[in-house]
Design a protein around this motif. Structure first.
Motif, PDB file in Angstrom:
ATOM      1  N   ALA A  41      38.186  33.213  35.031  1.00 37.08           N
ATOM      2  CA  ALA A  41      38.245  34.640  34.695  1.00 37.08           C
ATOM      3  C   ALA A  41      39.704  35.004  34.446  1.00 37.08           C
ATOM      4  CB  ALA A  41      37.661  35.492  35.822  1.00 37.08           C
ATOM      5  N   ASP A  42      39.920  36.010  33.620  1.00 37.32           N
ATOM      6  CA  ASP A  42      41.279  36.418  33.262  1.00 37.32           C
ATOM      7  C   ASP A  42      41.948  37.319  34.294  1.00 37.32           C
ATOM      8  OD1 ASP A  42      41.160  35.018  30.848  1.00 37.32           O
ATOM      9  OD2 ASP A  42      40.273  36.730  29.805  1.00 37.32           O
ATOM     10  N   SER A  43      41.141  38.041  35.094  1.00 42.98           N
ATOM     11  CA  SER A  43      41.708  39.025  36.017  1.00 42.98           C
ATOM     12  C   SER A  43      40.682  39.391  37.080  1.00 42.98           C
ATOM     13  CB  SER A  43      42.096  40.293  35.251  1.00 42.98           C
ATOM     14  OG  SER A  43      40.938  40.900  34.715  1.00 42.98           O
ATOM     15  N   ALA A  44      41.145  40.148  38.087  1.00 37.33           N
ATOM     16  CA  ALA A  44      40.232  40.657  39.116  1.00 37.33           C
ATOM     17  C   ALA A  44      39.216  41.601  38.492  1.00 37.33           C
ATOM     18  CB  ALA A  44      41.024  41.360  40.217  1.00 37.33           C
ATOM     19  N   GLU A  45      39.635  42.407  37.515  1.00 38.25           N
ATOM     20  CA  GLU A  45      38.729  43.336  36.850  1.00 38.25           C
ATOM     21  C   GLU A  45      37.626  42.573  36.116  1.00 38.25           C
ATOM     22  OE1 GLU A  45      42.095  43.438  36.552  1.00 38.25           O
ATOM     23  OE2 GLU A  45      42.463  45.218  37.766  1.00 38.25           O
ATOM     24  N   CYS A  69      37.119  32.863  39.550  1.00 41.19           N
ATOM     25  CA  CYS A  69      36.327  33.968  40.092  1.00 41.19           C
ATOM     26  C   CYS A  69      35.162  33.388  40.887  1.00 41.19           C
ATOM     27  CB  CYS A  69      35.801  34.828  38.946  1.00 41.19           C
ATOM     28  SG  CYS A  69      34.639  36.118  39.445  1.00 41.19           S
ATOM     29  N   TYR A  70      34.977  33.873  42.099  1.00 44.23           N
ATOM     30  CA  TYR A  70      33.857  33.459  42.946  1.00 44.23           C
ATOM     31  C   TYR A  70      32.964  34.673  43.164  1.00 44.23           C
ATOM     32  CZ  TYR A  70      36.956  29.541  43.910  1.00 44.23           C
ATOM     33  OH  TYR A  70      37.791  28.448  43.779  1.00 44.23           O
ATOM     34  N   VAL A  71      31.768  34.644  42.597  1.00 49.83           N
ATOM     35  CA  VAL A  71      30.814  35.721  42.820  1.00 49.83           C
ATOM     36  C   VAL A  71      29.948  35.351  44.020  1.00 49.83           C
ATOM     37  CG1 VAL A  71      30.854  36.581  40.454  1.00 49.83           C
ATOM     38  CG2 VAL A  71      29.241  34.793  41.066  1.00 49.83           C
ATOM     39  N   LYS A  72      29.623  36.327  44.854  1.00 54.59           N
ATOM     40  CA  LYS A  72      29.049  36.067  46.166  1.00 54.59           C
ATOM     41  C   LYS A  72      27.692  36.742  46.366  1.00 54.59           C
ATOM     42  CE  LYS A  72      33.378  34.805  47.741  1.00 54.59           C
ATOM     43  NZ  LYS A  72      33.467  33.417  48.077  1.00 54.59           N
ATOM     44  N   SER A  73      26.831  36.052  47.095  1.00 51.03           N
ATOM     45  CA  SER A  73      25.515  36.595  47.416  1.00 51.03           C
ATOM     46  C   SER A  73      25.554  37.496  48.641  1.00 51.03           C
ATOM     47  CB  SER A  73      24.515  35.461  47.643  1.00 51.03           C
ATOM     48  OG  SER A  73      24.952  34.636  48.705  1.00 51.03           O
ATOM     49  N   SER A  74      26.602  37.397  49.447  1.00 46.55           N
ATOM     50  CA  SER A  74      26.837  38.320  50.556  1.00 46.55           C
ATOM     51  C   SER A  74      28.338  38.388  50.790  1.00 46.55           C
ATOM     52  CB  SER A  74      26.088  37.900  51.826  1.00 46.55           C
ATOM     53  OG  SER A  74      26.550  36.666  52.296  1.00 46.55           O
ATOM     54  N   VAL A  75      28.776  39.406  51.503  1.00 48.67           N
ATOM     55  CA  VAL A  75      30.200  39.676  51.646  1.00 48.67           C
ATOM     56  C   VAL A  75      30.923  38.549  52.389  1.00 48.67           C
ATOM     57  CG1 VAL A  75      31.894  41.256  52.622  1.00 48.67           C
ATOM     58  CG2 VAL A  75      29.874  42.159  51.489  1.00 48.67           C
ATOM     59  N   GLY A  76      30.399  38.110  53.504  1.00 52.24           N
ATOM     60  CA  GLY A  76      31.036  37.040  54.263  1.00 52.24           C
ATOM     61  C   GLY A  76      32.306  37.492  54.964  1.00 52.24           C
ATOM     62  N   SER A  77      32.978  36.531  55.588  1.00 50.44           N
ATOM     63  CA  SER A  77      34.178  36.848  56.360  1.00 50.44           C
ATOM     64  C   SER A  77      35.397  36.918  55.449  1.00 50.44           C
ATOM     65  CB  SER A  77      34.395  35.799  57.449  1.00 50.44           C
ATOM     66  OG  SER A  77      34.567  34.526  56.863  1.00 50.44           O
ATOM     67  N   ALA A  78      36.366  37.695  55.864  1.00 47.96           N
ATOM     68  CA  ALA A  78      37.595  37.872  55.093  1.00 47.96           C
ATOM     69  C   ALA A  78      38.760  37.248  55.835  1.00 47.96           C
ATOM     70  CB  ALA A  78      37.856  39.355  54.872  1.00 47.96           C
ATOM     71  N   THR A  79      39.627  36.596  55.081  1.00 46.37           N
ATOM     72  CA  THR A  79      40.865  36.049  55.622  1.00 46.37           C
ATOM     73  C   THR A  79      41.990  36.462  54.691  1.00 46.37           C
ATOM     74  OG1 THR A  79      40.570  33.968  54.426  1.00 46.37           O
ATOM     75  CG2 THR A  79      39.737  34.054  56.683  1.00 46.37           C
ATOM     76  N   SER A  80      43.216  36.475  55.213  1.00 43.67           N
ATOM     77  CA  SER A  80      44.339  36.804  54.336  1.00 43.67           C
ATOM     78  C   SER A  80      44.691  35.577  53.513  1.00 43.67           C
ATOM     79  CB  SER A  80      45.539  37.292  55.151  1.00 43.67           C
ATOM     80  OG  SER A  80      45.994  36.274  55.996  1.00 43.67           O
ATOM     81  N   GLY A  81      45.086  35.812  52.282  1.00 40.18           N
ATOM     82  CA  GLY A  81      45.444  34.709  51.420  1.00 40.18           C
ATOM     83  C   GLY A  81      46.239  35.165  50.217  1.00 40.18           C
ATOM     84  N   ASP A  82      47.388  34.523  49.995  1.00 45.63           N
ATOM     85  CA  ASP A  82      48.188  34.843  48.819  1.00 45.63           C
ATOM     86  C   ASP A  82      47.401  34.497  47.567  1.00 45.63           C
ATOM     87  OD1 ASP A  82      50.302  35.664  50.385  1.00 45.63           O
ATOM     88  OD2 ASP A  82      51.300  33.715  50.359  1.00 45.63           O
ATOM     89  N   GLY A  83      47.497  35.328  46.572  1.00 36.88           N
ATOM     90  CA  GLY A  83      46.828  35.065  45.307  1.00 36.88           C
ATOM     91  C   GLY A  83      45.363  35.435  45.280  1.00 36.88           C
TER      92      GLY A  83
END
Length: 159
Positions: A41-45, A69-83
């Motif tokens: 994908a070209d961007s977050a948008e 781009c990773y599309v997800k079936s559920s939100v899942g856990s969040a971690t901090s990550g550069d980029g």
């Protein structure tokens, strides 16, 4: 309750994530990928738009360092990550039976979350701004004696 809200938004149950819920910079969401390895994908948008077009997608993560781009079936856990840029978490409550909003139902009703998000996107696209931007060149309003009316708030800018 939740079921009456589902009936109110219509019968289209295709799950799509809303792009109006915002993004989280520096947040990666792991797991729950609909596609193994993601896709370019070209961007977050663009990633958000891809999620909106993918049946069952309720969240996404875009890796700007790799353009994946990773599309997800559920939100899942969040971690901090550069980029990383990820969709913001959306919560759903049945305020009639849970007025204190203690039980998040978004995972149990992803289609409803998607439908409500799509409605918000539609409203956001046609919303009219509240008013003109604040004129920072105006001095602060004052409450003082007006010769004609006595104590009053004085207009701080001429119209």
């Amino acid at each position: 309750g939740v079921h009456s809200a589902a009936q109110a938004v219509g019968s289209d149950t295709r799950a799509v994530a809303s792009c109006s819920t915002g993004t989280l910079e520096g947040v990666c969401r792991s797991g729950n990928d609909i596609e193994d390895g993601g896709h370019a994908a070209d961007s977050a948008e663009a990633c958000c738009a891809d999620c909106a077009e993918t049946t069952g997608c309720v969240a996404w993560t875009f890796r700007s360092d790799s353009g994946v781009c990773y599309v997800k079936s559920s939100v899942g856990s969040a971690t901090s990550g550069d980029g990383c840029v990820s969709s913001a978490e959306v919560l759903l409550f049945d305020v009639l039976s849970d007025p204190s909003e203690t039980t998040d139902l978004s995972a149990a009703y992803p289609e409803l979350v998607a439908q409500l998000g799509a409605m918000i996107d539609g409203y956001s696209a046609t919303a009219v701004p509240e008013g003109p931007p604040i004129d920072t060149t105006c001095p602060e309003a004052t409450f003082d004696d007006d010769p004609a009316v006595g104590k009053a708030w004085r207009s701080w800018c001429s119209l």
